[in-house]
Design a protein around this motif. Structure first.
Motif, PDB file in Angstrom:
ATOM      1  N   MET A   1     -65.313  25.857 -39.436  1.00  0.00           N
ATOM      2  CA  MET A   1     -65.042  26.642 -40.696  1.00  0.00           C
ATOM      3  C   MET A   1     -64.124  28.459 -40.746  1.00  0.00           C
ATOM      4  N   LEU A  36     -69.763  21.116 -51.969  1.00  0.00           N
ATOM      5  CA  LEU A  36     -68.371  21.667 -52.555  1.00  0.00           C
ATOM      6  C   LEU A  36     -69.099  22.856 -54.053  1.00  0.00           C
ATOM      7  N   SER A  63     -62.036  35.003 -46.726  1.00  0.00           N
ATOM      8  CA  SER A  63     -62.356  34.285 -48.242  1.00  0.00           C
ATOM      9  C   SER A  63     -60.837  34.990 -48.350  1.00  0.00           C
ATOM     10  N   PHE A  76     -61.128  31.246 -52.596  1.00  0.00           N
ATOM     11  CA  PHE A  76     -61.528  30.577 -51.884  1.00  0.00           C
ATOM     12  C   PHE A  76     -62.269  31.292 -50.942  1.00  0.00           C
ATOM     13  N   GLU A  78     -66.080  31.002 -47.666  1.00  0.00           N
ATOM     14  CA  GLU A  78     -67.514  30.211 -47.133  1.00  0.00           C
ATOM     15  C   GLU A  78     -66.541  28.558 -46.745  1.00  0.00           C
ATOM     16  N   LEU A  79     -65.677  28.480 -46.537  1.00  0.00           N
ATOM     17  CA  LEU A  79     -65.009  27.311 -47.165  1.00  0.00           C
ATOM     18  C   LEU A  79     -64.866  26.682 -45.211  1.00  0.00           C
ATOM     19  N   TYR A 110     -57.296  20.675 -50.617  1.00  0.00           N
ATOM     20  CA  TYR A 110     -58.426  20.865 -50.074  1.00  0.00           C
ATOM     21  C   TYR A 110     -59.361  19.890 -49.669  1.00  0.00           C
ATOM     22  N   LEU A 112     -62.896  19.135 -47.759  1.00  0.00           N
ATOM     23  CA  LEU A 112     -63.842  20.153 -47.277  1.00  0.00           C
ATOM     24  C   LEU A 112     -64.254  19.461 -46.006  1.00  0.00           C
ATOM     25  N   TRP A 115     -69.253  22.838 -46.174  1.00  0.00           N
ATOM     26  CA  TRP A 115     -69.666  23.115 -46.965  1.00  0.00           C
ATOM     27  C   TRP A 115     -67.856  24.595 -47.613  1.00  0.00           C
ATOM     28  N   GLY A 116     -68.472  24.686 -48.937  1.00  0.00           N
ATOM     29  CA  GLY A 116     -67.384  25.887 -48.761  1.00  0.00           C
ATOM     30  C   GLY A 116     -67.118  26.168 -50.724  1.00  0.00           C
TER      31      GLY A 116
END
Length: 275
Positions: A1, A36, A63, A76, A78-79, A110, A112, A115-116
């Motif tokens: 993450m 996503l 973020s 963007f 919690e990616l 992007y 993934l 999660w994000g």
């Protein structure tokens, strides 16, 4: 993450590389993922951004804000995964989830992992929940030892959960996840299951200094070596406590580094140094 050092690196690179570019198109990629989350349909994203200009980028905790004109932004948050820039003529990856094209034939994709959340927001949205519910990023002016100690005391589960629970809860310290937590606690010589009431003032000061020092070092090195920047280069920060170092001798005392399952995730620690 992506954690604070990676967000800081990518936002800085976005600001340097994307500012002034004009959006041409936004679209979903060939991959889909149930974790996503977009706050608007892709067609609405596309209709809004087309013809608008990137005016800058910055990070806040973990973020990333990519500013659109003077009033809006792509958030963007919690990616997990990779945000990559593709120069004119570059071959785009075969698999990705989201794509932004610019009028100069460059692109952003992007891909993934885990999660994000990607949102199209007005700047005024950031002054209301849930965006006002985040904690304080390390290295910010507001993140003082006095405020940190106050947050420790405010944590409602301080007697039930160890310090790990507090550290990875974004409502308190915003920007640190399980990746950097291991080294922060190791440098502070604190076991992840230690309850907050048992921490002395000196130990709390050591923890605060470890947070600040670890984050500053990782930002200087452009993030962790197992994460990628905007140009697909790995970071230079090598973790002391991780799955890659488990079973190795502790750099300080030589005790074997161990793995502990705690609060829904893995912790890596020295059982001698961390008490």
């Amino acid at each position: 993450m992506i954690e604070m050092p990676e967000a800081s690196t990518i936002a800085r690179q976005m600001n340097e590389t994307l500012t002034g570019k004009i959006f041409q198109h936004f679209s979903r990629g060939p991959l889909t993922h149930k974790f996503l989350w977009l706050n608007k349909p892709a067609e609405e994203f596309d209709a809004f951004v087309a013809g608008r200009q990137v005016t800058g980028a910055k990070s806040y905790g973990r973020s990333i804000f990519l500013y659109i004109d003077e009033t809006h932004l792509n958030l963007f948050a919690e990616l997990g995964g990779r945000i990559l820039y593709h120069a004119q003529g570059a071959t785009l990856p075969a698999k990705y989830h989201l794509r932004w094209d610019f009028t100069d034939d460059t692109s952003l994709t992007y891909s993934l992992q885990m999660w994000g959340f990607v949102g199209l927001l007005s700047k005024t949205d950031l002054s209301a929940p849930p965006f006002t519910d985040t904690g304080i990023p390390p290295l910010s002016d507001e993140f003082t030892f006095e405020r940190f100690n106050q947050l420790l005391e405010e944590y409602p589960e301080k007697k039930a959960k160890g310090i790990k629970g507090f550290m990875v809860t974004s409502k308190y310290v915003f920007g640190i996840g399980n990746g950097y937590l291991q080294d922060i606690l190791y440098r502070a010589k604190i076991h992840p299951a230690r309850k907050i009431p048992s921490l002395s003032l000196e130990e709390r000061s050591q923890l605060f200094s470890s947070i600040q020092g670890s984050m500053a070092e990782a930002i200087r090195l452009n993030g962790r070596e197992d994460e990628r920047d905007l140009f697909d280069y790995p970071g230079g920060y090598r973790r002391l406590m991780s799955s890659q170092t488990m079973g190795n001798p502790c750099p300080t005392c030589g005790t074997t580094i161990q793995k502990l399952a705690y609060l829904g995730g893995a912790c890596y620690l020295c059982p001698t140094c961390q008490v």
